[in-house]
Design an enzyme around this catalytic site. Structure first.
Site, PDB file in Angstrom:
ATOM      1  N   HIS A  10       0.827  -1.209   0.000  1.00  0.00           N
ATOM      2  CA  HIS A  10       0.000   0.000   0.000  1.00  0.00           C
ATOM      3  C   HIS A  10       0.861   1.259   0.000  1.00  0.00           C
ATOM      4  O   HIS A  10       2.046   1.246   0.336  1.00  0.00           O
ATOM      5  CB  HIS A  10      -0.931   0.014   1.216  1.00  0.00           C
ATOM      6  CG  HIS A  10      -0.203   0.051   2.524  1.00  0.00           C
ATOM      7  ND1 HIS A  10       0.358   1.200   3.038  1.00  0.00           N
ATOM      8  CD2 HIS A  10       0.058  -0.926   3.422  1.00  0.00           C
ATOM      9  CE1 HIS A  10       0.932   0.938   4.189  1.00  0.00           C
ATOM     10  NE2 HIS A  10       0.770  -0.348   4.447  1.00  0.00           N
ATOM     11  N   GLU A  83      -2.390  -6.982   7.416  1.00  0.00           N
ATOM     12  CA  GLU A  83      -1.086  -6.876   8.063  1.00  0.00           C
ATOM     13  C   GLU A  83      -1.081  -7.660   9.366  1.00  0.00           C
ATOM     14  O   GLU A  83      -2.132  -7.901   9.986  1.00  0.00           O
ATOM     15  CB  GLU A  83      -0.749  -5.407   8.335  1.00  0.00           C
ATOM     16  CG  GLU A  83       0.629  -5.161   8.963  1.00  0.00           C
ATOM     17  CD  GLU A  83       1.798  -5.623   8.105  1.00  0.00           C
ATOM     18  OE1 GLU A  83       1.835  -6.831   7.775  1.00  0.00           O
ATOM     19  OE2 GLU A  83       2.668  -4.796   7.803  1.00  0.00           O
TER      20      GLU A  83
END
Length: 212
Positions: A10, A83
């Protein structure tokens, strides 16, 4: 038949700038992070794509969106790509973890494969939930280009798993900067790392910004 699996981290967040722990914390992209996502979409939409898989976190969805808008491909969200959780360290600095969770922090630094931040995840646990997503992709898309949008630790751990690198060494063997893209080719010989951490799609002035 050859599958080319692209791993995109990201774009920039305030946490990637500060280096504070951000796993389950649902951070937004900064304005520069949005530009990074748009730059990826502008350059990589030119390839022919089969599918897009992404972590459901705000920062990964926002990173994948310009690309999906440009290609018309629906984003498929997979929880396994989120994550790693930092538990009680979430949102805190490394100095805070070292001072307040000293033994835990040292154990995590020494062997993260089996030692998690208090209340968080080990690298083995992250691998156990993320690698089935790759297996799903291989089964559904035996050839062509597939984009996977995820996070710093999770991408490093997936790459280590694919390349036979000790999961406890993921921080010392592979680096994944914000908005960087890496590609693994799957053919009859198994996974081959074609390139790691490319950021040529990002404008030079933004590329030089600090971001872990």
């Amino acid at each position: 038949m050859t599958l080319n699996l692209y791993f995109l981290r990201h774009g920039e967040t305030t946490y990637s700038q500060s280096g504070d722990f951000c796993g389950e914390t649902n951070a937004e992209l900064t304005p520069e992070g949005v530009k990074m996502a748009e730059a990826f979409g502008d350059m990589y939409q030119k390839l022919k794509w089969e599918a897009v898989y992404a972590s459901p976190m705000k920062r990964t969805v926002a990173t994948a969106k310009p690309f999906c808008d440009a290609t018309g491909i629906d984003m498929q969200l997979r929880d396994g790509l989120r994550e790693g959780s930092y538990g009680e360290w979430e949102g805190k600095s490394k100095d805070f973890a070292q001072e307040n969770y000293t033994e835990n922090y040292i154990n995590w630094l020494t062997e993260p494969a089996w030692n998690a931040p208090k209340g968080g995840e080990t690298s083995v646990e992250i691998a156990n939930r993320s690698m089935p997503v790759i297996a799903e992709i291989q089964e559904k898309h035996p050839e062509g280009n597939v984009l996977l949008v995820s996070h710093k630790a999770t991408i490093r751990i997936m790459l280590c798993s694919l390349l036979g690198i000790d999961l406890g060494r993921y921080r010392h063997r592979i680096n994944i900067l914000v908005a960087s893209v890496s590609m693994v080719k799957f053919d009859v010989h198994g996974p081959l790392l074609e390139f790691l951490g490319h950021r040529n799609h990002i404008p030079e002035d933004i590329r030089q910004r600090k971001g872990t």
